[in-house]
Design a protein around this motif. Sequence first.
Motif, PDB file in Angstrom:
ATOM      1  N   THR A   5       0.836  -1.184   0.000  1.00 55.89           N
ATOM      2  CA  THR A   5       0.000   0.000   0.000  1.00 55.89           C
ATOM      3  C   THR A   5       0.875   1.240   0.000  1.00 55.89           C
ATOM      4  OG1 THR A   5      -0.063   0.008   2.410  1.00 55.89           O
ATOM      5  CG2 THR A   5      -1.777  -1.233   1.276  1.00 55.89           C
ATOM      6  N   SER A   6       0.203   2.385  -0.078  1.00 58.77           N
ATOM      7  CA  SER A   6       0.947   3.635  -0.079  1.00 58.77           C
ATOM      8  C   SER A   6       1.530   3.894   1.299  1.00 58.77           C
ATOM      9  CB  SER A   6       0.021   4.783  -0.477  1.00 58.77           C
ATOM     10  OG  SER A   6      -1.020   4.915   0.463  1.00 58.77           O
ATOM     11  N   TRP A   7       2.487   4.831   1.364  1.00 55.44           N
ATOM     12  CA  TRP A   7       3.120   5.158   2.621  1.00 55.44           C
ATOM     13  C   TRP A   7       2.992   6.647   2.879  1.00 55.44           C
ATOM     14  CZ3 TRP A   7       5.449   3.687  -1.850  1.00 55.44           C
ATOM     15  CH2 TRP A   7       6.249   4.629  -2.465  1.00 55.44           C
ATOM     16  N   VAL A   8       3.229   7.026   4.112  1.00 56.10           N
ATOM     17  CA  VAL A   8       3.185   8.421   4.504  1.00 56.10           C
ATOM     18  C   VAL A   8       4.575   8.826   4.920  1.00 56.10           C
ATOM     19  CG1 VAL A   8       2.214  10.100   6.125  1.00 56.10           C
ATOM     20  CG2 VAL A   8       0.817   8.201   5.305  1.00 56.10           C
ATOM     21  N   PRO A  41      -0.555   6.017  19.238  1.00 57.69           N
ATOM     22  CA  PRO A  41       0.769   5.743  18.678  1.00 57.69           C
ATOM     23  C   PRO A  41       1.519   7.042  18.433  1.00 57.69           C
ATOM     24  CG  PRO A  41      -0.945   4.515  17.504  1.00 57.69           C
ATOM     25  CD  PRO A  41      -1.643   5.497  18.390  1.00 57.69           C
ATOM     26  N   VAL A  42       2.858   6.961  18.392  1.00 61.09           N
ATOM     27  CA  VAL A  42       3.680   8.161  18.253  1.00 61.09           C
ATOM     28  C   VAL A  42       3.292   8.969  17.014  1.00 61.09           C
ATOM     29  CG1 VAL A  42       6.006   8.971  17.769  1.00 61.09           C
ATOM     30  CG2 VAL A  42       5.638   7.290  19.557  1.00 61.09           C
ATOM     31  N   ALA A  43       3.129   8.318  15.877  1.00 67.50           N
ATOM     32  CA  ALA A  43       2.797   9.042  14.645  1.00 67.50           C
ATOM     33  C   ALA A  43       1.468   9.771  14.774  1.00 67.50           C
ATOM     34  CB  ALA A  43       2.760   8.081  13.466  1.00 67.50           C
ATOM     35  N   SER A  44       0.501   9.185  15.478  1.00 73.62           N
ATOM     36  CA  SER A  44      -0.800   9.832  15.668  1.00 73.62           C
ATOM     37  C   SER A  44      -0.692  11.027  16.598  1.00 73.62           C
ATOM     38  CB  SER A  44      -1.805   8.813  16.232  1.00 73.62           C
ATOM     39  OG  SER A  44      -1.992   7.738  15.336  1.00 73.62           O
ATOM     40  N   ILE A  45       0.245  10.973  17.549  1.00 71.97           N
ATOM     41  CA  ILE A  45       0.457  12.118  18.439  1.00 71.97           C
ATOM     42  C   ILE A  45       0.937  13.318  17.642  1.00 71.97           C
ATOM     43  CG2 ILE A  45       1.915  12.979  20.314  1.00 71.97           C
ATOM     44  CD1 ILE A  45       1.734  10.203  21.569  1.00 71.97           C
ATOM     45  N   PRO A  96       8.230  -1.482  18.893  1.00 68.59           N
ATOM     46  CA  PRO A  96       9.472  -0.988  18.279  1.00 68.59           C
ATOM     47  C   PRO A  96       9.332  -0.779  16.780  1.00 68.59           C
ATOM     48  CG  PRO A  96       9.657  -3.324  18.798  1.00 68.59           C
ATOM     49  CD  PRO A  96       8.384  -2.849  19.426  1.00 68.59           C
ATOM     50  N   TRP A  97       9.987   0.277  16.289  1.00 71.16           N
ATOM     51  CA  TRP A  97      10.063   0.555  14.864  1.00 71.16           C
ATOM     52  C   TRP A  97      11.351  -0.035  14.311  1.00 71.16           C
ATOM     53  CZ3 TRP A  97       8.422   6.338  13.716  1.00 71.16           C
ATOM     54  CH2 TRP A  97       7.111   6.534  14.175  1.00 71.16           C
ATOM     55  N   TYR A  98      11.395  -0.176  12.998  1.00 74.15           N
ATOM     56  CA  TYR A  98      12.608  -0.643  12.333  1.00 74.15           C
ATOM     57  C   TYR A  98      13.015   0.381  11.290  1.00 74.15           C
ATOM     58  CZ  TYR A  98      16.050  -3.721  10.166  1.00 74.15           C
ATOM     59  OH  TYR A  98      17.226  -4.266   9.691  1.00 74.15           O
ATOM     60  N   PHE A  99      14.231   0.921  11.441  1.00 74.91           N
ATOM     61  CA  PHE A  99      14.756   1.865  10.450  1.00 74.91           C
ATOM     62  C   PHE A  99      15.593   1.100   9.433  1.00 74.91           C
ATOM     63  CE2 PHE A  99      17.746   4.750   8.533  1.00 74.91           C
ATOM     64  CZ  PHE A  99      16.990   5.892   8.302  1.00 74.91           C
ATOM     65  N   MET A 100      15.252   1.269   8.150  1.00 73.59           N
ATOM     66  CA  MET A 100      15.975   0.590   7.084  1.00 73.59           C
ATOM     67  C   MET A 100      16.752   1.607   6.255  1.00 73.59           C
ATOM     68  SD  MET A 100      14.582  -1.760   3.890  1.00 73.59           S
ATOM     69  CE  MET A 100      13.768  -2.937   4.967  1.00 73.59           C
ATOM     70  N   PRO A 109       4.977  -0.731  13.184  1.00 74.20           N
ATOM     71  CA  PRO A 109       4.181  -1.957  13.103  1.00 74.20           C
ATOM     72  C   PRO A 109       2.742  -1.791  13.589  1.00 74.20           C
ATOM     73  CG  PRO A 109       5.609  -2.041  15.018  1.00 74.20           C
ATOM     74  CD  PRO A 109       5.972  -0.773  14.272  1.00 74.20           C
ATOM     75  N   ILE A 110       2.437  -0.696  14.297  1.00 74.63           N
ATOM     76  CA  ILE A 110       1.066  -0.489  14.753  1.00 74.63           C
ATOM     77  C   ILE A 110       0.195   0.016  13.606  1.00 74.63           C
ATOM     78  CG2 ILE A 110      -0.415   0.837  16.309  1.00 74.63           C
ATOM     79  CD1 ILE A 110       1.760   0.829  18.356  1.00 74.63           C
ATOM     80  N   LEU A 111       0.629   1.094  12.959  1.00 75.35           N
ATOM     81  CA  LEU A 111      -0.112   1.634  11.827  1.00 75.35           C
ATOM     82  C   LEU A 111       0.293   0.997  10.509  1.00 75.35           C
ATOM     83  CD1 LEU A 111      -0.106   5.434  12.783  1.00 75.35           C
ATOM     84  CD2 LEU A 111      -1.833   3.691  13.270  1.00 75.35           C
ATOM     85  N   ARG A 112       1.360   0.153  10.539  1.00 71.40           N
ATOM     86  CA  ARG A 112       1.856  -0.551   9.360  1.00 71.40           C
ATOM     87  C   ARG A 112       2.149   0.429   8.220  1.00 71.40           C
ATOM     88  NH1 ARG A 112       2.035  -5.702   9.366  1.00 71.40           N
ATOM     89  NH2 ARG A 112       1.855  -5.925   7.109  1.00 71.40           N
TER      90      ARG A 112
END
Length: 405
Positions: A5-8, A58-62, A93-97, A111-114
């Motif tokens: 899917t798309s990403w933000v 979640p952090v992104a929603s904050i 936990p998030w994963y930075f690539m 991983p919460i909001l995928r």
Amino acid sequence: MEGETSWVINCFEDSTRGICEIDSFSELSDEGSKEVNAVSVDLILPDDLLERILACLPVASIFRAGCVCKRWHEIVSSRRFLWNFSHVLPQKPWYFMFTSSDEPAGYAFDPILRKWYGIDLPHIKTTNWFIASSCGLVSFMDNDSRSELYVCNPITKRCRQLQESPGLKFPDYSALAISVDRISHDYTVSIVRSKQVPGNFFQWDLSIHIYDSETRMWVTSCTEVLTGWRGGDESVICGGVLYFLIYSAGGCTPETRHGLITYNLSSRSSHGLLIKSFIKVPCPLTCGRLMNLNEKLVMVGGIGKQDRPDIIKGIGIWVLNGRDWQEIARMPHKFFQGFGELDDVFASSGTDNLVYIQSYGAPALLVFDFNQKQWKWSQKCPVTKRFPLQLFSGFCFEPRLEIAP
């Protein structure tokens, strides 16, 4: 692979300067054209209750919430909100690539909001720097002189450069680890350095150096000469104990090419390190990755073939109980095949109850849920492989707002 899917792409700024702008989004509603007499919940909720509700997001929603209005922006920027945030359940936990071999650019997976988010990491200059994380803080050390060392919060961008560590100059191998106290937020950084003794291939100088954020000082807690073994680049602090992998310097059987050393940071004994604390690995490994999952030592390893231990035939996950390894899971063959270009070495890190596994040769990211014993692909990373030798790597970290170095 699922979830294409798309990403933000979000830009996170220092929380002390407020919440930054992010991509706006809207939700369609069939009720939009109807005339409704409604009372805004925002108007009837007192600040303290609204703070507690927002702290559970979640952090992104904050960050999105901080863009709603001036009142919400002030709430999520306040010290009291950060205190409330620190007392809710930990964020997954998030994963930075890293998606470039030439510059430290990449995306972080939530991983919460995928979803994947674009994050700029402060100070890190190349993708081959040593990286370790704990409880929202990430430490970076350069891979050349090993003299540049930073501790930062990658979400808020708050960062501190540590003084240069003592010990061996230009070591052949270094292993970096960090451990953060969840109550006091004090942290410990450890570096295990290893350098070959001149003129002797089988002997290696090994030293352990410990940094305490409370005293802001380094201590060289152990120096020893290992015979037949050398240090490497894998270490982790778990339950006040430093664990690091050592590697055969020659003359060992394939089953004993790797070993684990335990070092109690509180006692800091400097004698008999290898003899007293050596633990065998559970099987012939092509590589091993150490991580702290809820104060339990977990190892993800490439399982080598019995007759060709340098050829990977699978990936296993083990937890250390005392001095014995308990196998938790093996990667199902369909996922093992899904990497396509999985080499005998790969990236893997984790915390809380999630383990991330990633091939260096592709941007595919596999997630293992330690509690549910479930394997799952992440959403597709928003990058494509541009050339055959393009490499990818990454690390796991806990997204937190209240932790500062």
